[in-house]
Design an enzyme around this catalytic site. Structure first.
Site, mmCIF file in Angstrom:
data_model
loop_
_atom_site.group_PDB
_atom_site.id
_atom_site.type_symbol
_atom_site.label_atom_id
_atom_site.label_comp_id
_atom_site.label_asym_id
_atom_site.label_seq_id
_atom_site.Cartn_x
_atom_site.Cartn_y
_atom_site.Cartn_z
ATOM 1 N N LYS A 48 0.845 -1.202 0.000
ATOM 2 C CA LYS A 48 0.000 0.000 0.000
ATOM 3 C C LYS A 48 0.882 1.255 0.000
ATOM 4 O O LYS A 48 2.070 1.197 0.333
ATOM 5 C CB LYS A 48 -0.897 -0.014 1.235
ATOM 6 C CG LYS A 48 -0.126 0.108 2.542
ATOM 7 C CD LYS A 48 -1.040 -0.027 3.763
ATOM 8 C CE LYS A 48 -0.218 0.077 5.049
ATOM 9 N NZ LYS A 48 -1.022 -0.205 6.245
ATOM 10 N N ARG A 149 -10.706 0.688 14.770
ATOM 11 C CA ARG A 149 -10.611 1.383 13.485
ATOM 12 C C ARG A 149 -11.542 0.633 12.536
ATOM 13 O O ARG A 149 -12.741 0.619 12.756
ATOM 14 C CB ARG A 149 -9.128 1.419 13.050
ATOM 15 C CG ARG A 149 -8.808 2.512 12.066
ATOM 16 C CD ARG A 149 -7.312 2.588 11.783
ATOM 17 N NE ARG A 149 -6.818 1.438 11.036
ATOM 18 C CZ ARG A 149 -5.551 1.294 10.624
ATOM 19 N NH1 ARG A 149 -4.645 2.216 10.905
ATOM 20 N NH2 ARG A 149 -5.184 0.233 9.940
ATOM 21 N N TYR A 283 13.917 30.814 5.711
ATOM 22 C CA TYR A 283 12.733 31.570 6.126
ATOM 23 C C TYR A 283 12.645 31.742 7.638
ATOM 24 O O TYR A 283 12.774 30.774 8.383
ATOM 25 C CB TYR A 283 11.461 30.859 5.665
ATOM 26 C CG TYR A 283 11.252 30.856 4.172
ATOM 27 C CD1 TYR A 283 11.418 32.006 3.398
ATOM 28 C CD2 TYR A 283 10.870 29.685 3.530
ATOM 29 C CE1 TYR A 283 11.206 31.980 2.029
ATOM 30 C CE2 TYR A 283 10.647 29.645 2.157
ATOM 31 C CZ TYR A 283 10.819 30.804 1.415
ATOM 32 O OH TYR A 283 10.606 30.780 0.067
ATOM 33 N N MET A 331 9.901 24.581 0.757
ATOM 34 C CA MET A 331 9.168 23.672 -0.128
ATOM 35 C C MET A 331 10.110 22.829 -0.994
ATOM 36 O O MET A 331 9.881 21.633 -1.185
ATOM 37 C CB MET A 331 8.216 24.470 -1.025
ATOM 38 C CG MET A 331 7.327 23.587 -1.890
ATOM 39 S SD MET A 331 6.202 24.521 -2.920
ATOM 40 C CE MET A 331 5.071 25.182 -1.715
HETATM 41 C C1 LIG Z 1 -0.242 -1.238 6.884
HETATM 42 C C2 LIG Z 1 -0.851 -2.483 7.342
HETATM 43 C C3 LIG Z 1 -0.066 -3.623 7.590
HETATM 44 C C4 LIG Z 1 1.440 -3.601 7.558
HETATM 45 O O1 LIG Z 1 1.936 -2.980 8.725
HETATM 46 P P1 LIG Z 1 3.493 -2.986 9.052
HETATM 47 O O2 LIG Z 1 3.586 -2.606 10.470
HETATM 48 O O3 LIG Z 1 4.113 -1.981 8.124
HETATM 49 O O4 LIG Z 1 3.976 -4.345 8.761
HETATM 50 C C5 LIG Z 1 -0.713 -4.801 7.906
HETATM 51 N N1 LIG Z 1 -2.055 -4.853 7.984
HETATM 52 C C6 LIG Z 1 -2.835 -3.766 7.778
HETATM 53 C C7 LIG Z 1 -4.307 -3.893 7.907
HETATM 54 C C8 LIG Z 1 -2.261 -2.555 7.462
HETATM 55 O O5 LIG Z 1 -3.047 -1.480 7.281
#
Ligand SMILES: *Cc1c(COP(=O)(O)O)cnc(C)c1O
Length: 394
Positions: A48, A149, A283, A331
């Site tokens: 992801k 969550r 800045y 930036m």
């Molecule tokens: C991002 C994520 C992972 C991976 O987490 P890491 O700590 O980077 O290994 C696993 N499961 C879910 C649901 C996630 O959102």
């Protein structure tokens, strides 16, 4: 995949302003190290967020070439992009877990993507798409075992399981997975960990008693994979550790887990100049030269993902020495005080890497910015070219 520079992290590609070098050999070695710890559980490569900034398609291809059969994506768009890049269902399962109403359910079904379901609304939308496409869905039911969550609360779980089994009996879906996610696996000993292990065992037992025969039960992220073998079940979902960073830096650096950082970030000095003492820098003049000195201009800034919180604190290696960001990160650029040294314009500035050349690590940047290495690498922006090296022939 070959570029002008395939040898390693040491040299920036000619002519580039800044570059993130991605060590695919390290990625493969990290996967092997993770597999060696999982004792039979399969490894999901979580790609992801553009593989935490490392490049989702290339990292997924490398993981699949290394034998990984599960890929993890948050959004359906991420999952579909993996399929569009030619990683077909016969090569890897792709699980996608962050759905919103009106999502591309039909496209995901046609692409053979495994779908996480946390609530009745999602099952309803999925079933509508199954009826529309005639393609049965592969479903992973997600339990909220305490993260608060995504995932289904224990009170709703029996009903969600029953509805999913009803759809399965009609041939519309197959419940292939049962899963959940930890809240504090990166804090070994945190009371939520045992509670979630127990909650997951209960959720699995309830579903199995109801008739679910899951292909995979999965709970572990990177920290749980490294520190909690009883959480491994059939599949572990590793992101950060696969990229060679420690998810439990308070317990051990990557090397202590057999891991090595995959990304290194380098820029090239755009200007070196002499300035008098008492000269304000960047800045707001939050840094003033304490004496006559030399300044180096580093042409990378918050638009490239360098946190503005690194102002005054971000470490870099240039001209053989560690220096800190002097004043504000802007930036597109920041400045370092070179303390009288006069490296040539064009000289390399190592922001972070695996530390082998004495450079800081993404973990060091996380500490300097009050965040995690996760965020440091993931933020590195699209304006920074990625250079891959050490990869397999694909
Ligand atoms: C991002 C994520 C992972 C991976 O987490 P890491 O700590 O980077 O290994 C696993 N499961 C879910 C649901 C996630 O959102």
């Amino acid at each position: 995949m070959t570029t002008a520079n395939t040898t390693g992290t040491a040299t920036l590609t000619e002519g580039v302003r800044a570059e993130a070098a991605i060590d695919l050999g390290a990625l493969r070695d990290n996967l092997a190290a993770l597999r060696a710890r999982t004792d039979g559980a399969a490894v999901m490569a979580v790609v992801k967020a553009d593989a935490y900034g490392h490049g989702a398609v290339r990292c997924a291809q490398e993981a699949v070439a290394a034998g990984v059969r599960w890929l993890g994506a948050a959004t359906p768009e991420e999952a579909l992009a993996l399929r569009a890049a030619g990683i077909g269902p016969e090569r890897a399962r792709v699980l996608c877990w962050l759905w919103t109403p009106g999502g591309p359910w039909a496209r995901a079904l046609r692409a053979g993507i495994d779908i996480s379901v946390s609530a009745q609304w999602a099952l309803d939308e999925l079933l509508a798409a199954v009826r529309e496409t005639g393609v049965p869905g592969r479903v992973h039911l997600k339990a909220d075992t305490g993260l608060g969550r995504n995932g289904c609360q224990p009170r709703e779980w029996p009903a969600l399981v029953a509805e999913a089994l009803r759809a399965q009996a009609e041939g519309l879906i197959e419940v292939v997975g049962l899963w959940s996610h930890f809240a504090a696996a990166d804090e070994p000993g945190h009371p939520s960990i045992q509670a979630q292990l127990d909650g997951f065992a209960e959720a699995v037992a309830l579903a199995e008693r109801a008739g679910v025969r899951p292909e995979v039960r999965h709970l572990a992220n990177s920290p749980a994979t490294l520190t909690l073998p009883q959480s491994h079940y059939d599949l572990v979902r590793t992101g950060l550790a696969m990229y060679g960073l420690s998810p439990v830096p308070q317990l051990g650096a990557p090397a202590e887990y057999g891991l090595r950082p995959v990304m290194s970030l380098t820029a090239r000095l755009a200007l070196v100049k002499h300035v008098p003492g008492g000269h304000g820098v960047s800045y707001g003049h939050h840094y003033t030269t304490p004496r006559e000195t030399t300044l180096g201009l580093v042409p990378i800034g918050y638009a490239d993902g360098i946190p503005r919180h690194a102002s005054g604190t971000g470490p870099v290696l240039v001209a053989g020495r560690r220096r800190l960001v002097a004043g504000r990160v802007a930036m597109d650029q920041f400045v370092v005080d070179l303390d009288g040294d006069t490296p040539g314009v064009g000289e390399e500035v190592l922001l972070f890497g695996n530390g082998e050349q004495g450079e800081p690590t993404a973990e060091d940047w996380g500490v300097a910015c009050g965040t995690l290495s996760y965020e440091i690498v993931t933020r590195i922006g699209a304006r920074v070219p990625r250079r891959y090296f050490g990869g397999s022939e694909l």
